[in-house]
Write an enzyme that holds these catalytic residues in place. Structure first.
Site, short mmCIF file in Angstrom:
data_model
loop_
_atom_site.label_atom_id
_atom_site.label_comp_id
_atom_site.label_asym_id
_atom_site.label_seq_id
_atom_site.Cartn_x
_atom_site.Cartn_y
_atom_site.Cartn_z
N SER A 238 7.42 13.34 42.63
CA SER A 238 7.34 14.18 43.81
C SER A 238 6.03 13.87 44.54
CB SER A 238 7.33 15.66 43.38
OG SER A 238 7.00 16.51 44.46
N TYR B 96 5.16 22.62 37.92
CA TYR B 96 5.83 21.49 38.60
C TYR B 96 4.86 20.32 38.75
CZ TYR B 96 9.07 19.33 42.00
OH TYR B 96 9.93 18.49 42.68
N1 NAD Z 1 14.01 18.43 47.56
C1 NAD Z 1 12.72 18.14 47.60
O1 NAD Z 1 12.00 18.53 48.53
C2 NAD Z 1 12.10 17.32 46.50
C3 NAD Z 1 10.77 16.90 46.68
C4 NAD Z 1 10.18 16.15 45.68
C5 NAD Z 1 10.88 15.81 44.55
N2 NAD Z 1 12.17 16.23 44.39
C6 NAD Z 1 12.86 15.88 43.16
O2 NAD Z 1 14.08 15.24 43.46
C7 NAD Z 1 14.99 15.43 42.38
C8 NAD Z 1 16.34 15.88 42.93
O3 NAD Z 1 16.18 17.15 43.51
P1 NAD Z 1 17.02 17.66 44.77
O4 NAD Z 1 16.06 17.98 45.82
O5 NAD Z 1 18.13 16.77 45.05
O6 NAD Z 1 17.50 19.07 44.17
P2 NAD Z 1 18.95 19.73 43.95
O7 NAD Z 1 18.71 21.07 43.40
O8 NAD Z 1 19.75 19.60 45.19
O9 NAD Z 1 19.59 18.76 42.84
C9 NAD Z 1 19.09 18.72 41.53
C10 NAD Z 1 20.26 18.54 40.58
O10 NAD Z 1 19.72 18.48 39.23
C11 NAD Z 1 20.59 19.24 38.40
N3 NAD Z 1 19.89 19.70 37.20
C12 NAD Z 1 18.93 20.64 37.11
N4 NAD Z 1 18.55 20.80 35.82
C13 NAD Z 1 19.29 19.91 35.09
C14 NAD Z 1 19.37 19.60 33.71
N5 NAD Z 1 18.59 20.23 32.80
N6 NAD Z 1 20.23 18.64 33.31
C15 NAD Z 1 21.02 18.00 34.22
N7 NAD Z 1 21.01 18.28 35.53
C16 NAD Z 1 20.15 19.22 35.96
C17 NAD Z 1 21.06 20.41 39.26
O11 NAD Z 1 22.25 20.97 38.73
C18 NAD Z 1 21.23 19.73 40.60
O12 NAD Z 1 22.56 19.26 40.78
C19 NAD Z 1 14.33 16.43 41.44
O13 NAD Z 1 13.74 15.75 40.36
C20 NAD Z 1 13.26 17.07 42.31
O14 NAD Z 1 12.19 17.57 41.56
C21 NAD Z 1 12.80 16.98 45.36
#
Ligand code: NAD
Length: 285
Positions: free
Chosen positions: A142, A155
């Site tokens: 992130s 986080y």
């Molecule tokens: N959205 C943002 O702004 C952002 C910014 C920086 C980093 N990220 C990272 O990107 C990645 C994807 O996030 P996103 O934004 O698409 O979020 P999201 O919530 O849309 O998708 C995350 C997915 O991970 C799944 N998940 C959660 N815990 C789990 C587990 N224990 N086992 C298996 N699946 C699990 C959820 O069910 C969900 O489908 C994450 O690692 C998040 O930390 C997101």
């Protein structure tokens, strides 16, 4: 890796957001897909969409914190397709809570999913990536793996750890001359369900935080994020930053060194829901 046609790509957390966008774009590129998520409904919807695009897909409910299951899963996928070329350790959760009030069990949960989930996936799939002769591992950290902000210590800890783990592994692969590229991804605010799915320490107005994130912080679409990640993979980049916010704040942190902490503390205090006057209680109900 410039051509993904026919390659086998594994994506955790494929039922939503960045994971789903990656799955769809990889399907369009002709990749074969191993998709997993603990949210079976979201996963089924992604599977439906990639199948509509004609992709060959293996799907399975998987919780990335369940180490033994992740190892069995890696062997299952390798056996199913005969090879594994790309792994995206993408599953993740968000959480808000200041250290003073955050129960340690919440902290552990964030580390379990966001850090250990990535380590589990990496350890389980690494032998298969090496054996492929053309492997690429992508771990999603992130912007908060590059700089910290108040209320995000759990986080931040997990995402800084993902970065250290991934960068060290990249150098190990280079030193050992293994045929595995390694990329650490640092997205800024991406318009996904992450904030709506997130939790917070007791007393926080979680809904206000999610609304604030969706309205003011999430600027990049998951599709644009996936495009940038796949571009980074094609160019064998070690680090991929996503969004102007990530690039600007990364520069800000590097230029100011620890000076960024005072400024960020002030800005967070002013900008977060509830405003400055409510002080530390601003995001608590
Ligand atoms: N959205 C943002 O702004 C952002 C910014 C920086 C980093 N990220 C990272 O990107 C990645 C994807 O996030 P996103 O934004 O698409 O979020 P999201 O919530 O849309 O998708 C995350 C997915 O991970 C799944 N998940 C959660 N815990 C789990 C587990 N224990 N086992 C298996 N699946 C699990 C959820 O069910 C969900 O489908 C994450 O690692 C998040 O930390 C997101």
């Amino acid at each position: 890796m410039t051509d993904i046609k026919g390659k086998v790509a594994v994506i955790t957390g494929a039922g939503s957001g960045i994971g789903r966008a990656l799955a769809l774009q990889l399907a369009d590129g002709g990749a074969r897909l191993a998709l997993s998520d603990m949210d079976t409904l979201g996963l089924a919807e992604t599977v439906r969409q990639v199948e509509q695009r004609g992709a060959q897909v293996h799907s399975q409910a998987l919780d990335v914190t369940q180490r033994e299951e992740v190892f069995v899963y890696a062997d299952t996928v390798a056996e199913h397709f005969g090879v594994v070329n790309l792994v995206f350790n993408n599953a993740g959760i968000a959480y808000t809570g200041e250290v003073e009030v955050m129960p340690l069990k919440d902290f552990e949960r964030v580390m379990d999913v966001d850090f250990w989930g990535v380590v589990n996936g990496t350890k389980a799939f690494l032998p298969h990536l090496i054996a492929s002769g053309d492997g690429h591992l992508v771990n999603i950290s992130s912007l908060f793996g590059l700089l910290a902000i108040p209320g995000q210590s759990a986080y931040n800890s997990a995402k800084f750890a993902v970065r250290g783990f991934t960068e060290s592994l990249r150098m190990e692969m280079l030193a050992a001359k293994h045929p595995v590229e390694v990329t650490c991804v640092h997205p800024g605010g991406i318009k996904t369900a992450i904030a709506r799915n997130s939790t917070a320490a007791d007393g926080y107005a979680q809904q206000d935080l999610a609304t604030f994130f969706d309205k003011y912080l999430a600027h990049t679409s998951p599709e644009a994020a996936a495009r940038r990640i796949l571009k980074g993979v094609a160019a064998d980049r070690g680090r991929v930053l996503i969004g102007l916010d990530a690039r600007a704040l990364d520069l800000f942190q590097r230029v100011t060194a620890s000076g960024y902490q005072r400024i960020t503390s002030l800005v967070t205090d002013l900008a977060m829901p509830g405003g400055k006057d409510k002080g530390k209680d601003r995001v608590r109900s």
